[in-house]
Design an enzyme around this catalytic site. Sequence first.
Site, short mmCIF file in Angstrom:
data_model
loop_
_atom_site.label_atom_id
_atom_site.label_comp_id
_atom_site.label_asym_id
_atom_site.label_seq_id
_atom_site.Cartn_x
_atom_site.Cartn_y
_atom_site.Cartn_z
N GLY A 16 0.74 -1.26 -0.60
CA GLY A 16 -0.26 0.33 -0.18
C GLY A 16 0.92 1.12 0.47
CB ILE A 18 2.49 2.84 4.61
CG1 ILE A 18 2.26 3.61 5.69
CG2 ILE A 18 4.41 2.51 5.45
CD1 ILE A 18 1.65 3.46 6.84
CB CYS A 129 2.10 8.12 11.56
SG CYS A 129 0.46 8.08 11.32
CG ASN A 269 0.06 10.53 7.09
OD1 ASN A 269 0.21 10.85 6.37
ND2 ASN A 269 -0.96 9.99 7.12
#
Length: 288
Positions: A16, A18, A129, A269
């Site tokens: 994804g 991240i 985060c 984040n």
Amino acid sequence: MTADERRPRVAVLGAGLIGIDLAEKIQRSQKLDLRLVAGRDQESLGLRRAAEMGYATATGGITALLETGPLDVVFDATNADSHSEHWAALRHTDTTLIDLTPTGLGAVIVPSINGGHAAWHRHINLVSCGGQAAIPVLHAISQRCTPTYIEVVSTAASASAGRATRLNLDQYIATTASAIRSFTNTRDVKVLANLSPAQPAPPFRVAMTVLAEGIRPAPVRTSIAAAAEDIRAFTPGFKVTAVTVDESRISVAVEVAATSGRIPAYAGNLDIINGAAVLLAEQHTVAR
């Protein structure tokens, strides 16, 4: 290259938002060797993008990782509901699992506070985060006074939050609050999380409020500045935007901008937790 000199073999589980940014950060590291990006869906945009960037990819999730051969570190960038299954599959191997999901499982590590402890563990949790942005500041404050109440409000751009992040908001809040209690020794903690659809997309922001008695403003400000400097060592886009201190209340606002890679600036984040993950992997494997 001798066995002692070889770079640790690492893999990313999850493709994804991240996972793809994490893979790019690992690829830029001179201390880590990215062997695989594994996802579940062969048609996912993330896996296609990873392949286009030249990374080895595989479907099958944790099963694919186990079939690739020995790995020194696996980064779990999937979701909180799947993480316990991933640890169960890896716990009897020599692989260290670094968890970027808000499960609260494993040893809780915040690099600028207890990063040196990471080498003692094979199952590491990075909180969230918001936790990585707030906890170093709150821990620094707690060294200067005794908080009676802490409130943390994180606001991220909607575009920076993928499906797994949205599904894990309850775990995010619970895990972040628990870690804040642990690192500050404060019982009364409240954590809130917002996803903003505003355009243009806002940067990642975290607002902190601390109530305590007998606060001395000058030492508190000094400690906050030092904590921010420590975070910037692995997240250059971290900055304190406001600090207000009186005898019983401290208010701190921070922003995190992504400063490198393919992710937009508003996705701070992602930048802060991935930066922490790569730093810990580098330190952990050297120490072990």
